[in-house]
Design a protein around this motif. Structure first.
Motif, PDB file in Angstrom:
ATOM      1  N   GLN A  18      36.964  34.450  26.880  1.00  0.00           N
ATOM      2  CA  GLN A  18      36.993  33.597  28.114  1.00  0.00           C
ATOM      3  C   GLN A  18      37.301  32.072  27.804  1.00  0.00           C
ATOM      4  O   GLN A  18      37.886  31.474  28.509  1.00  0.00           O
ATOM      5  CB  GLN A  18      35.511  33.490  28.720  1.00  0.00           C
ATOM      6  N   ALA A  19      36.811  31.854  26.706  1.00  0.00           N
ATOM      7  CA  ALA A  19      37.227  30.387  26.061  1.00  0.00           C
ATOM      8  C   ALA A  19      38.817  30.221  26.023  1.00  0.00           C
ATOM      9  O   ALA A  19      39.318  29.075  26.707  1.00  0.00           O
ATOM     10  CB  ALA A  19      36.506  29.961  24.967  1.00  0.00           C
ATOM     11  N   ARG A  20      39.440  31.155  25.403  1.00  0.00           N
ATOM     12  CA  ARG A  20      40.838  31.039  25.362  1.00  0.00           C
ATOM     13  C   ARG A  20      41.614  31.284  26.659  1.00  0.00           C
ATOM     14  O   ARG A  20      42.616  30.530  27.021  1.00  0.00           O
ATOM     15  CB  ARG A  20      41.221  32.195  24.156  1.00  0.00           C
ATOM     16  N   ALA A  21      41.129  32.034  27.503  1.00  0.00           N
ATOM     17  CA  ALA A  21      41.614  32.168  28.840  1.00  0.00           C
ATOM     18  C   ALA A  21      41.503  30.949  29.485  1.00  0.00           C
ATOM     19  O   ALA A  21      42.535  30.602  30.246  1.00  0.00           O
ATOM     20  CB  ALA A  21      40.863  33.229  29.582  1.00  0.00           C
ATOM     21  N   ALA A  22      40.511  30.130  29.540  1.00  0.00           N
ATOM     22  CA  ALA A  22      40.449  28.703  30.132  1.00  0.00           C
ATOM     23  C   ALA A  22      41.252  27.941  29.389  1.00  0.00           C
ATOM     24  O   ALA A  22      42.067  27.229  30.229  1.00  0.00           O
ATOM     25  CB  ALA A  22      38.910  28.268  29.871  1.00  0.00           C
ATOM     26  N   GLU A  23      41.645  27.796  28.201  1.00  0.00           N
ATOM     27  CA  GLU A  23      42.549  26.954  27.518  1.00  0.00           C
ATOM     28  C   GLU A  23      43.820  27.396  28.016  1.00  0.00           C
ATOM     29  O   GLU A  23      44.894  26.410  28.212  1.00  0.00           O
ATOM     30  CB  GLU A  23      42.464  27.236  25.998  1.00  0.00           C
ATOM     31  N   LEU A  24      44.360  28.644  28.187  1.00  0.00           N
ATOM     32  CA  LEU A  24      45.676  29.072  28.590  1.00  0.00           C
ATOM     33  C   LEU A  24      45.829  28.832  30.037  1.00  0.00           C
ATOM     34  O   LEU A  24      47.071  28.240  30.356  1.00  0.00           O
ATOM     35  CB  LEU A  24      45.900  30.553  28.290  1.00  0.00           C
ATOM     36  N   ARG A  31      46.034  21.208  34.089  1.00  0.00           N
ATOM     37  CA  ARG A  31      44.939  20.639  34.922  1.00  0.00           C
ATOM     38  C   ARG A  31      43.812  21.305  34.055  1.00  0.00           C
ATOM     39  O   ARG A  31      43.949  22.383  33.216  1.00  0.00           O
ATOM     40  CB  ARG A  31      44.472  21.360  36.197  1.00  0.00           C
ATOM     41  N   PRO A  32      42.468  20.637  34.132  1.00  0.00           N
ATOM     42  CA  PRO A  32      41.451  21.081  33.183  1.00  0.00           C
ATOM     43  C   PRO A  32      40.731  22.251  33.791  1.00  0.00           C
ATOM     44  O   PRO A  32      41.071  22.773  34.987  1.00  0.00           O
ATOM     45  CB  PRO A  32      40.384  19.963  33.182  1.00  0.00           C
ATOM     46  N   CYS A  33      40.492  23.135  32.954  1.00  0.00           N
ATOM     47  CA  CYS A  33      39.958  24.363  33.307  1.00  0.00           C
ATOM     48  C   CYS A  33      38.859  24.726  32.325  1.00  0.00           C
ATOM     49  O   CYS A  33      39.067  24.961  31.141  1.00  0.00           O
ATOM     50  CB  CYS A  33      40.922  25.841  33.387  1.00  0.00           C
ATOM     51  N   SER A  34      37.491  24.870  32.570  1.00  0.00           N
ATOM     52  CA  SER A  34      36.572  25.052  31.553  1.00  0.00           C
ATOM     53  C   SER A  34      36.063  26.548  31.525  1.00  0.00           C
ATOM     54  O   SER A  34      36.250  27.410  32.597  1.00  0.00           O
ATOM     55  CB  SER A  34      35.274  24.161  32.393  1.00  0.00           C
ATOM     56  N   VAL A  35      35.389  26.751  30.378  1.00  0.00           N
ATOM     57  CA  VAL A  35      34.921  28.268  30.162  1.00  0.00           C
ATOM     58  C   VAL A  35      33.810  28.390  31.216  1.00  0.00           C
ATOM     59  O   VAL A  35      33.801  29.549  31.950  1.00  0.00           O
ATOM     60  CB  VAL A  35      34.335  28.312  28.879  1.00  0.00           C
ATOM     61  N   SER A  37      34.020  27.667  34.418  1.00  0.00           N
ATOM     62  CA  SER A  37      34.622  27.983  35.527  1.00  0.00           C
ATOM     63  C   SER A  37      35.068  29.461  35.460  1.00  0.00           C
ATOM     64  O   SER A  37      35.031  30.387  36.362  1.00  0.00           O
ATOM     65  CB  SER A  37      35.942  27.234  35.774  1.00  0.00           C
ATOM     66  N   VAL A  38      35.671  30.080  34.278  1.00  0.00           N
ATOM     67  CA  VAL A  38      36.111  31.251  33.986  1.00  0.00           C
ATOM     68  C   VAL A  38      34.796  32.356  34.384  1.00  0.00           C
ATOM     69  O   VAL A  38      34.907  33.024  34.968  1.00  0.00           O
ATOM     70  CB  VAL A  38      36.736  31.384  32.734  1.00  0.00           C
ATOM     71  N   ARG A  39      33.650  31.837  33.518  1.00  0.00           N
ATOM     72  CA  ARG A  39      32.437  32.667  33.459  1.00  0.00           C
ATOM     73  C   ARG A  39      31.834  32.610  35.069  1.00  0.00           C
ATOM     74  O   ARG A  39      31.564  33.851  35.627  1.00  0.00           O
ATOM     75  CB  ARG A  39      31.343  32.069  32.886  1.00  0.00           C
ATOM     76  N   ALA A  40      32.082  31.774  35.923  1.00  0.00           N
ATOM     77  CA  ALA A  40      31.781  31.805  37.400  1.00  0.00           C
ATOM     78  C   ALA A  40      32.694  32.684  38.217  1.00  0.00           C
ATOM     79  O   ALA A  40      32.023  33.457  38.870  1.00  0.00           O
ATOM     80  CB  ALA A  40      31.576  30.241  37.703  1.00  0.00           C
ATOM     81  N   TRP A  41      33.967  32.673  37.677  1.00  0.00           N
ATOM     82  CA  TRP A  41      34.966  33.626  38.344  1.00  0.00           C
ATOM     83  C   TRP A  41      34.618  34.924  38.119  1.00  0.00           C
ATOM     84  O   TRP A  41      34.865  35.811  38.892  1.00  0.00           O
ATOM     85  CB  TRP A  41      36.333  33.210  38.084  1.00  0.00           C
ATOM     86  N   LEU A  42      33.883  35.385  36.795  1.00  0.00           N
ATOM     87  CA  LEU A  42      33.760  36.588  36.572  1.00  0.00           C
ATOM     88  C   LEU A  42      32.429  37.064  36.657  1.00  0.00           C
ATOM     89  O   LEU A  42      32.114  38.287  36.539  1.00  0.00           O
ATOM     90  CB  LEU A  42      34.119  36.832  35.116  1.00  0.00           C
ATOM     91  N   ALA A  43      31.429  36.259  37.157  1.00  0.00           N
ATOM     92  CA  ALA A  43      30.338  36.576  37.303  1.00  0.00           C
ATOM     93  C   ALA A  43      29.811  37.457  38.598  1.00  0.00           C
ATOM     94  O   ALA A  43      30.657  37.581  39.473  1.00  0.00           O
ATOM     95  CB  ALA A  43      29.258  35.359  37.658  1.00  0.00           C
ATOM     96  N   ALA A  44      29.050  38.374  38.578  1.00  0.00           N
ATOM     97  CA  ALA A  44      28.442  39.256  39.544  1.00  0.00           C
ATOM     98  C   ALA A  44      28.217  38.556  40.996  1.00  0.00           C
ATOM     99  O   ALA A  44      27.735  37.495  40.925  1.00  0.00           O
ATOM    100  CB  ALA A  44      27.394  39.971  39.023  1.00  0.00           C
ATOM    101  N   ALA A  55      43.357  32.454  43.066  1.00  0.00           N
ATOM    102  CA  ALA A  55      44.768  33.149  42.755  1.00  0.00           C
ATOM    103  C   ALA A  55      45.427  32.375  41.990  1.00  0.00           C
ATOM    104  O   ALA A  55      46.116  32.936  41.092  1.00  0.00           O
ATOM    105  CB  ALA A  55      45.530  33.502  44.022  1.00  0.00           C
ATOM    106  N   TRP A  56      45.474  30.998  42.025  1.00  0.00           N
ATOM    107  CA  TRP A  56      46.220  30.178  41.200  1.00  0.00           C
ATOM    108  C   TRP A  56      45.895  30.478  39.634  1.00  0.00           C
ATOM    109  O   TRP A  56      46.882  30.355  38.957  1.00  0.00           O
ATOM    110  CB  TRP A  56      46.335  28.750  41.585  1.00  0.00           C
TER     111      TRP A  56
END
Length: 73
Positions: A18-24, A31-35, A37-44, A55-56
């Motif tokens: 998830q950390a690498r996905a945020a970096e990519l 634009r900044p993208c934090s881990v 954020s990625v975790r929140a997007w994937l959370a139940a 979608a972006w």
């Protein structure tokens, strides 16, 4: 496929964390993208930390993974 499902699929197919996905995503969008954020997007969806996956972000991750040849089209 919903953005959340596609994000999870891209992460699983490429084998990135998830950390690498945020970096990519940040590299692709410039634009900044934090881990977090990625975790929140994937959370139940019943979790208070859950957020709707934009979608972006999915488009950016897919584009970067294709560019790096970490997934095939």
């Amino acid at each position: 496929m919903y953005p959340k499902e596609k994000l999870l699929w891209l992460i699983e197919q490429s084998g990135v964390t998830q950390a690498r996905a945020a970096e990519l995503i940040a590299q692709e969008t410039k634009r900044p993208c934090s881990v977090r954020s990625v975790r929140a997007w994937l959370a139940a969806s019943d979790k208070s930390s859950a957020r709707t996956c934009p979608a972006w972000a999915v488009i950016a991750l897919e584009a970067r993974l294709l560019f790096l040849k970490m997934i095939a089209r």
